[in-house]
Design a protein around this motif. Structure first.
Motif, PDB file in Angstrom:
ATOM      1  N   VAL A 247      97.526  29.763 -10.093  1.00  0.00           N
ATOM      2  CA  VAL A 247      98.481  30.878 -10.066  1.00  0.00           C
ATOM      3  C   VAL A 247      99.178  31.057 -11.413  1.00  0.00           C
ATOM      4  CG1 VAL A 247     100.748  31.552  -9.174  1.00  0.00           C
ATOM      5  CG2 VAL A 247      98.903  31.075  -7.597  1.00  0.00           C
ATOM      6  N   ILE A 248      99.632  29.951 -12.018  1.00  0.00           N
ATOM      7  CA  ILE A 248     100.358  30.077 -13.284  1.00  0.00           C
ATOM      8  C   ILE A 248      99.456  30.666 -14.364  1.00  0.00           C
ATOM      9  CG2 ILE A 248     101.465  28.786 -15.139  1.00  0.00           C
ATOM     10  CD1 ILE A 248     102.634  26.935 -13.095  1.00  0.00           C
ATOM     11  N   ILE A 249      98.204  30.203 -14.418  1.00  0.00           N
ATOM     12  CA  ILE A 249      97.262  30.748 -15.395  1.00  0.00           C
ATOM     13  C   ILE A 249      97.048  32.241 -15.162  1.00  0.00           C
ATOM     14  CG2 ILE A 249      94.864  30.665 -16.199  1.00  0.00           C
ATOM     15  CD1 ILE A 249      94.870  27.689 -15.471  1.00  0.00           C
ATOM     16  N   CYS A 250      96.821  32.603 -13.907  1.00  0.00           N
ATOM     17  CA  CYS A 250      96.542  34.013 -13.574  1.00  0.00           C
ATOM     18  C   CYS A 250      97.769  34.884 -13.808  1.00  0.00           C
ATOM     19  CB  CYS A 250      96.077  34.127 -12.126  1.00  0.00           C
ATOM     20  SG  CYS A 250      94.535  33.274 -11.782  1.00  0.00           S
ATOM     21  N   LEU A 366      87.497  23.054 -10.161  1.00  0.00           N
ATOM     22  CA  LEU A 366      86.655  24.152  -9.698  1.00  0.00           C
ATOM     23  C   LEU A 366      87.486  25.408  -9.488  1.00  0.00           C
ATOM     24  CD1 LEU A 366      83.973  25.291  -8.642  1.00  0.00           C
ATOM     25  CD2 LEU A 366      84.575  24.365  -6.386  1.00  0.00           C
ATOM     26  N   SER A 367      88.679  25.233  -8.913  1.00  0.00           N
ATOM     27  CA  SER A 367      89.559  26.371  -8.654  1.00  0.00           C
ATOM     28  C   SER A 367      89.916  27.100  -9.944  1.00  0.00           C
ATOM     29  CB  SER A 367      90.829  25.880  -7.949  1.00  0.00           C
ATOM     30  OG  SER A 367      91.787  26.902  -7.852  1.00  0.00           O
ATOM     31  N   VAL A 368      90.287  26.332 -10.966  1.00  0.00           N
ATOM     32  CA  VAL A 368      90.674  26.939 -12.247  1.00  0.00           C
ATOM     33  C   VAL A 368      89.476  27.615 -12.903  1.00  0.00           C
ATOM     34  CG1 VAL A 368      91.578  26.442 -14.543  1.00  0.00           C
ATOM     35  CG2 VAL A 368      92.563  25.312 -12.572  1.00  0.00           C
ATOM     36  N   LEU A 369      88.294  26.979 -12.793  1.00  0.00           N
ATOM     37  CA  LEU A 369      87.084  27.579 -13.365  1.00  0.00           C
ATOM     38  C   LEU A 369      86.763  28.907 -12.699  1.00  0.00           C
ATOM     39  CD1 LEU A 369      84.529  27.455 -15.121  1.00  0.00           C
ATOM     40  CD2 LEU A 369      83.445  26.123 -13.299  1.00  0.00           C
ATOM     41  N   ALA A 374      86.911  34.854 -12.709  1.00  0.00           N
ATOM     42  CA  ALA A 374      87.427  36.081 -12.079  1.00  0.00           C
ATOM     43  C   ALA A 374      88.289  36.890 -13.043  1.00  0.00           C
ATOM     44  CB  ALA A 374      88.227  35.713 -10.837  1.00  0.00           C
ATOM     45  N   LEU A 375      89.079  36.203 -13.857  1.00  0.00           N
ATOM     46  CA  LEU A 375      89.909  36.914 -14.835  1.00  0.00           C
ATOM     47  C   LEU A 375      89.043  37.662 -15.835  1.00  0.00           C
ATOM     48  CD1 LEU A 375      92.677  34.238 -15.568  1.00  0.00           C
ATOM     49  CD2 LEU A 375      92.999  36.402 -14.378  1.00  0.00           C
ATOM     50  N   GLU A 376      87.965  37.010 -16.290  1.00  0.00           N
ATOM     51  CA  GLU A 376      87.081  37.666 -17.251  1.00  0.00           C
ATOM     52  C   GLU A 376      86.331  38.834 -16.615  1.00  0.00           C
ATOM     53  OE1 GLU A 376      86.527  37.125 -20.539  1.00  0.00           O
ATOM     54  OE2 GLU A 376      88.203  35.711 -20.528  1.00  0.00           O
ATOM     55  N   ALA A 377      85.924  38.651 -15.343  1.00  0.00           N
ATOM     56  CA  ALA A 377      85.116  39.675 -14.677  1.00  0.00           C
ATOM     57  C   ALA A 377      85.955  40.845 -14.181  1.00  0.00           C
ATOM     58  CB  ALA A 377      84.359  39.050 -13.507  1.00  0.00           C
ATOM     59  N   THR A 378      87.216  40.592 -13.814  1.00  0.00           N
ATOM     60  CA  THR A 378      88.045  41.655 -13.245  1.00  0.00           C
ATOM     61  C   THR A 378      89.318  41.822 -14.081  1.00  0.00           C
ATOM     62  OG1 THR A 378      89.054  40.080 -11.689  1.00  0.00           O
ATOM     63  CG2 THR A 378      87.129  41.289 -10.924  1.00  0.00           C
ATOM     64  N   THR A 383      92.758  39.247  -9.563  1.00  0.00           N
ATOM     65  CA  THR A 383      92.677  37.824  -9.245  1.00  0.00           C
ATOM     66  C   THR A 383      93.908  37.358  -8.478  1.00  0.00           C
ATOM     67  OG1 THR A 383      91.414  37.521 -11.295  1.00  0.00           O
ATOM     68  CG2 THR A 383      92.254  35.539 -10.214  1.00  0.00           C
ATOM     69  N   LEU A 384      95.093  37.792  -8.906  1.00  0.00           N
ATOM     70  CA  LEU A 384      96.314  37.443  -8.174  1.00  0.00           C
ATOM     71  C   LEU A 384      96.291  38.002  -6.758  1.00  0.00           C
ATOM     72  CD1 LEU A 384      99.294  37.856 -10.695  1.00  0.00           C
ATOM     73  CD2 LEU A 384      98.526  35.748  -9.585  1.00  0.00           C
ATOM     74  N   ALA A 385      95.793  39.201  -6.609  1.00  0.00           N
ATOM     75  CA  ALA A 385      95.739  39.815  -5.276  1.00  0.00           C
ATOM     76  C   ALA A 385      94.810  39.035  -4.346  1.00  0.00           C
ATOM     77  CB  ALA A 385      95.293  41.272  -5.385  1.00  0.00           C
TER      78      ALA A 385
END
Length: 424
Positions: A247-250, A366-369, A374-378, A383-385
Motif C-alpha cells: 500500500v505505501i509503495i502504491c 511476491l505481493s510487492v512484485l 501492476a503499477l507499470e501496466a496500469t 492498483t490502489l483500487a
C-alpha cells in the motif's frame, strides 16, 4: 484439556499507572521512533551513496529474509527460553550493528558494504525480538487487560511514525543519513535499558519440561491446525496482508506520479494516517471482547478509505479518507492480535505468533512484485483500487463465514505431543 494459561500479572490500576507496563511501552515506543527514523533515513542514505533503486531493494530483501527463514524457530525459542533475555540480547546486538554505520562514516570506511553486511544479522535479531516481544504482553499485563495493552502499544507506535519522518528529515539534513541511523541505534539501547528495569516475569511458569525443538515446532503447527477459529483468523489475516503490504509503495506512486503532489504533501498524508491509527487504537481499547465482526468491519472501513483515495484529486478529501483508513486498519489489526493471543495458551504463544507472522509476511516479496508490475501496466489509482476492493471482498466473505465458527470464549483443546510424534 487446556485453556490459555493465566498470568502472574495482577488486575489492578489502569495500565497508565502500571510501572512495568509503562517501562515496556516506553522502550517499545522508543524503538518505534527508531524504526520510523531508519525507514526514512536508510533509503535516502542508499540513494545518496549509489543513486540506485536496485541497491535499496536488495538491502530491503536481505533484511526481510531472516523473518521468513527464522520466524517459526524464533517462536519456539520464545516458548522455550527466557523471553526477557531474548529481547535484551537482540536489542544489544542491534545497537552494536546499527551503530557501526555512523562509526564507519566517522572513520572514513565505505558505508555501503557495512549496510550490506549488517542487513541479514539485524533482520535475524529483529525476528528473535519480535517473537519474544509479541509473546510476552499477556504475561506482562494479564489477559483481562490484553486489549487495552495492545491499544496503548499501538498508540505509542503510531506516535513514533508521526514524529519520526519529520525528525529524520531534520537529522538527515543536519548530521546525514549515517548519523541518523546512529540515533536509531540509541533507541535499541533505550529499549534494552527498560527491559532490565521490568520486575514482572514475561512468561508464565512452565507446568512440564519442554519437548525437543522439532517437537515444539510441530506442537505449534498442530495447535493451529486443530483450532478452527484461530486457523481461519490466521488465513484471513495472511490474505489481507498480501494485499496491504504494497500500500505505501502504491500510495507513494499514486501521489507522486499520478497526481504530481510534492513530497511534503506525501509526508502530511502519512502523518494523518498515523493520527487515524491512534484514533483506531483508542476505539479498540474500549472494546471488551475481540469481535471478528468488528475486526472485519475495520478492514472494510480501511478498504473504503483507500478506494475513495484512489479516485480523488482533492487534497482535503484525500486527507479525510486517509484518516478513515488509518483508523479502520489500526482497529482491525489490534483486534486480530488480541484475538490471536486470547485463543492461545501462554506456553504456545511464541510459536503461534511467529507462525502467524511468517504466514502473513512470507508472501510480501511476491505481493510487492505483483504490485510493481501492476503499477507499470496500469497506474497507482487502478492498483490502489484493486487492493481496496480485494480487502473489502475478503473481509465481507470472512465475516459471513465466521458465523459458522466456534466463539472465542469456547475452550481450547490441546495436549502435549507424544514421544512417537516428536520422533516421527
Amino acid at each position: 484439556m487446556s485453556t490459555p494459561a493465566s498470568t502472574s500479572a495482577p488486575v489492578g490500576p489502569h495500565l497508565l499507572k502500571d510501572r512495568d507496563f509503562l517501562l515496556f511501552a516506553g522502550g517499545q515506543g522508543a524503538s518505534a521512533l527508531g524504526d520510523a527514523l531508519s525507514k526514512t533515513a536508510l533509503p535516502l542514505l542508499v540513494l545518496a551513496l549509489t543513486g540506485s533503486g536496485l541497491h535499496m531493494g536488495l538491502i530491503a530483501m536481505l533484511s526481510a529474509l531472516p523473518m521468513v527463514v527464522l520466524g517459526v524457530a524464533a517462536g519456539a525459542w520464545a516458548d522455550r527460553f527466557d523471553r526477557r533475555r531474548m529481547m535484551l540480547w537482540a536489542d544489544v546486538g542491534r545497537t552494536l550493528l546499527v551503530g557501526a554505520v555512523p562509526l564507519a562514516a566517522v572513520l572514513g570506511v565505505p558505508v555501503l558494504p557495512v549496510l550490506y553486511a549488517i542487513a541479514v544479522p539485524v533482520g535475524a535479531l529483529f525476528a528473535v525480538f519480535e517473537a519474544a516481544c509479541l509473546s510476552c504482553v499477556p504475561s506482562l499485563v494479564g489477559r483481562e487487560r490484553l486489549g487495552e495493552a495492545n491499544s496503548l502499544l499501538s498508540i505509542g507506535n503510531a506516535l513514533g511514525y508521526i514524529v519520526g519522518p519529520a525528525l529524520a528529515g531534520l537529522l538527515v539534513t543536519g548530521v546525514g543519513g549515517a548519523g541518523t541511523l546512529g540515533a536509531d541505534a540509541l533507541t535499541f539501547a533505550a529499549s534494552a535499558a527498560t527491559l532490565m528495569l521490568i520486575r514482572r516475569p514475561l512468561q508464565a511458569p512452565r507446568e512440564h519440561a519442554p519437548v525437543p525443538m522439532r517437537g515444539q515446532v510441530l506442537e505449534g503447527f498442530r495447535f493451529i491446525a486443530g483450532h478452527r477459529l484461530l486457523r481461519a483468523a490466521l488465513l484471513y489475516w495472511a490474505a489481507i496482508t498480501f494485499f496491504t503490504s504494497p500500500v505505501i509503495i502504491c500510495a507513494t506512486y499514486f501521489i507522486r506520479e499520478d497526481l504530481g503532489w510534492s513530497p511534503g504533501v506525501l509526508g502530511s498524508i502519512i502523518a494523518v494516517y498515523a493520527v487515524g491509527a491512534i484514533a483506531g487504537a483508542v476505539l479498540a481499547s474500549r472494546i471488551k471482547e475481540a469481535s471478528i465482526a468488528v475486526m472485519c468491519a475495520g478492514t472494510v472501513l480501511g478498504g473504503v478509505g483507500l478506494l475513495v483515495l484512489s479516485g480523488t484529486a482533492s487534497l482535503p478529501l484525500a486527507l479525510g479518507v486517509v484518516l478513515l483508513a488509518g483508523g479502520g486498519e489500526s482497529l482491525s489489526a489490534i483486534l486480530y492480535s488480541t484475538l490471536r493471543a486470547r485463543l492461545t495458551p501462554d506456553e504456545l504463544l511464541g510459536r503461534v505468533t511467529t507462525t502467524a507472522q511468517v504466514a502473513a509476511f512470507s508472501l510480501k516479496p511476491l505481493s510487492v512484485l505483483v504490485a510493481g508490475i501492476a503499477l507499470e501496466a496500469t497506474s497507482g489509482s487502478v492498483t490502489l483500487a484493486v487492493i481496496a476492493l480485494s480487502c473489502i471482498a475478503i473481509s465481507t466473505a470472512f465475516g459471513i463465514f465466521s458465523r459458522r465458527l466456534p466463539t472465542a470464549s469456547e475452550p481450547i483443546l490441546t495436549a502435549p505431543l507424544t514421544l512417537e510424534e516428536v520422533t516421527q
